[in-house]
Motif scaffolding. Structure first.
Motif, PDB file in Angstrom:
ATOM      1  N   ASP A   8       0.833  -1.353   0.133  1.00  0.00           N
ATOM      2  CA  ASP A   8      -0.450  -0.380   0.019  1.00  0.00           C
ATOM      3  C   ASP A   8       0.970   1.396  -0.313  1.00  0.00           C
ATOM      4  N   ARG A   9       0.090   2.458  -0.277  1.00  0.00           N
ATOM      5  CA  ARG A   9       1.434   3.552  -0.020  1.00  0.00           C
ATOM      6  C   ARG A   9       1.543   4.648   0.718  1.00  0.00           C
ATOM      7  N   ALA A  10       1.492   3.004   2.122  1.00  0.00           N
ATOM      8  CA  ALA A  10       2.010   3.269   3.547  1.00  0.00           C
ATOM      9  C   ALA A  10       3.466   2.926   3.647  1.00  0.00           C
ATOM     10  N   ILE A  20      -5.358  -5.264 -12.001  1.00  0.00           N
ATOM     11  CA  ILE A  20      -5.738  -4.094 -10.988  1.00  0.00           C
ATOM     12  C   ILE A  20      -4.740  -2.933 -11.154  1.00  0.00           C
ATOM     13  N   ASP A  21      -5.713  -1.838 -10.732  1.00  0.00           N
ATOM     14  CA  ASP A  21      -4.491  -0.463 -10.819  1.00  0.00           C
ATOM     15  C   ASP A  21      -3.816  -0.428  -9.942  1.00  0.00           C
ATOM     16  N   VAL A  22      -1.958  -0.375 -10.837  1.00  0.00           N
ATOM     17  CA  VAL A  22      -0.932  -0.424  -9.967  1.00  0.00           C
ATOM     18  C   VAL A  22       0.167   0.481 -10.658  1.00  0.00           C
ATOM     19  N   ASP A  39      -3.690   1.030  -4.030  1.00  0.00           N
ATOM     20  CA  ASP A  39      -4.863   1.285  -3.237  1.00  0.00           C
ATOM     21  C   ASP A  39      -5.872  -0.464  -2.896  1.00  0.00           C
ATOM     22  N   GLU A  40      -6.299  -0.961  -4.540  1.00  0.00           N
ATOM     23  CA  GLU A  40      -6.305  -1.879  -4.123  1.00  0.00           C
ATOM     24  C   GLU A  40      -5.996  -3.070  -2.898  1.00  0.00           C
ATOM     25  N   GLY A  77      -6.862 -13.810  -3.666  1.00  0.00           N
ATOM     26  CA  GLY A  77      -5.486 -14.210  -4.376  1.00  0.00           C
ATOM     27  C   GLY A  77      -4.444 -14.560  -3.928  1.00  0.00           C
ATOM     28  N   LEU A  78      -4.278 -12.957  -2.796  1.00  0.00           N
ATOM     29  CA  LEU A  78      -2.782 -12.482  -2.791  1.00  0.00           C
ATOM     30  C   LEU A  78      -1.669 -13.686  -2.127  1.00  0.00           C
TER      31      LEU A  78
END
Length: 373
Positions: free
Chosen positions: A11-13, A42-44, A69-70, A74-75
């Protein structure tokens, strides 16, 4: 050849979320990430290379770090070292692309290009590149961000454009941390360019090199570097015992460079990576791109990289022994390339080294071959 890609998501953090199942992309070149972004589902935003399963590119199984942000289903669990590194490019840090895109959007707004959509194209140790498309999908501008050792590129673009308008991409804005906003250049990249295009490139670039001949102080004042004898000796020294003939070439280098000086060609602005792939052609003529490797040096270095017809190029420099300079500088051009790659390796983080690890010894071998030792 294709790539198999694994994206480690955070994530962005900077908190690791997991890895997407690997997927193939059509382009084998590790720095090209448009297909990677498109294939993620997804948006990456891709930050940087983590590792590849080959010692050098292209192809193979390549793992990148990306932010999103998503949190898709299934990760896969993954362990990854996200420790800071002093040589990491600003655009490869968490938050780096966001800051650069915000800067570019502000610059576009100020010139009336509102609502352009950014699309990530490339990221590696030499640049991060984003294309901005207008509302109709037509490219309008490019954000290019480079590391500090390429920081003179905006100055070069301004200087060349002042001499030959349109020969380089128009610099819309320049910012800190190596950011440049460039106007879109219509046309096509000319990796397929043959002898006629190479001759045209040499001809249209010649007035620029003529202009800056004798203006070395001006070039230095604008941050254009020089790759001198010390750098050539330094890059070769660790390899002298393992590369037969390299020591003889280095010992003879001062005499060779003295002979080059007698040929009468002036030091000037050298592009440094002048080949058809760094040229776009369209209705308005040709445009030379990617000036990060530019330096102060002998113009024959560009002619050798361009592989232009020697007689055509020599005719552009009447009164000089240009053909002899070409012959004398063949091994020097390879030594110079080795020094450039060694500088990259010294100033980028270790995970990016596979891009250039083989380049230094390869170019030193080529230098010995050119010298006939």
């Amino acid at each position: 050849m294709t790539r198999q890609v694994t994206l480690v998501l955070a994530d962005r953090a900077g908190r690791v979320l997991g890895a997407l199942p690997s997927f193939p992309v059509g382009t084998p070149w590790w720095q090209e990430v448009a297909d990677v972004v498109a294939g993620a589902g997804i948006d990456v935003t891709v930050l940087r290379l983590l590792h590849g399963d080959r010692p050098v590119p292209p192809g193979g199984h390549v793992t990148y770090l990306a932010v999103t942000d998503e949190t898709p289903d299934g990760l896969l669990p993954v362990e990854v070292d996200l420790s800071p590194h002093p040589n990491r490019a600003p655009y490869a840090e968490f938050g780096g692309p966001d800051r650069s895109l915000a800067w570019a959007a502000g610059a576009l707004d100020r010139i009336g290009l509102h609502g352009a959509v950014a699309r990530q194209q490339r990221t590696w140790n030499l640049s991060a590149i984003w294309r901005f498309d207008g509302p109709d999908g037509t490219p309008v501008a490019w954000l290019k961000q480079v590391p500090s050792f390429f920081g003179h590129e905006p100055a070069v673009l301004r200087m060349v454009d002042a001499v030959e308008p349109g020969l380089v991409p128009y610099l819309l804005a320049a910012g800190d941390e190596g950011r440049m906003l460039l106007a879109h250049v219509p046309g096509e990249d000319r990796y397929d360019g043959g002898p006629d295009l190479r001759a045209e490139i040499a001809t249209v670039f010649h007035p620029v090199q003529r202009h800056f001949a004798g203006r070395v102080d001006e070039l230095r004042a604008n941050g254009i570097p020089t790759i001198g004898l010390d750098a050539l000796v330094s890059v070769a020294t660790p390899y002298i015992s393992e590369l037969s003939g390299l020591g003889k070439l280095i010992d003879d280098l001062p005499r060779r460079l003295e002979q080059v000086e007698k040929c009468g060609l002036p030091d000037t602005l050298v592009h440094g990576d002048l080949h058809p792939g760094n040229v776009r052609t369209g209705e308005e003529g040709l445009t030379i791109v990617d000036w990060g490797d530019s330096s102060i040096g002998n113009p024959a270095l560009d002619a050798l990289r361009l592989e232009v017809d020697p007689e055509h190029w020599a005719a552009l420099w009447p009164g000089c022994d240009a053909l002899r300079a070409l012959d004398l500088l063949r091994p020097v051009q390879e030594l110079r390339a080795a020094a450039v790659y060694a500088n990259f390796l010294a100033r980028i983080e270790p995970s990016e080294h596979p891009y250039h690890d083989a380049d230094v010894p390869d170019r030193l071998r080529a230098a010995v071959e050119c010298a006939g030792h």
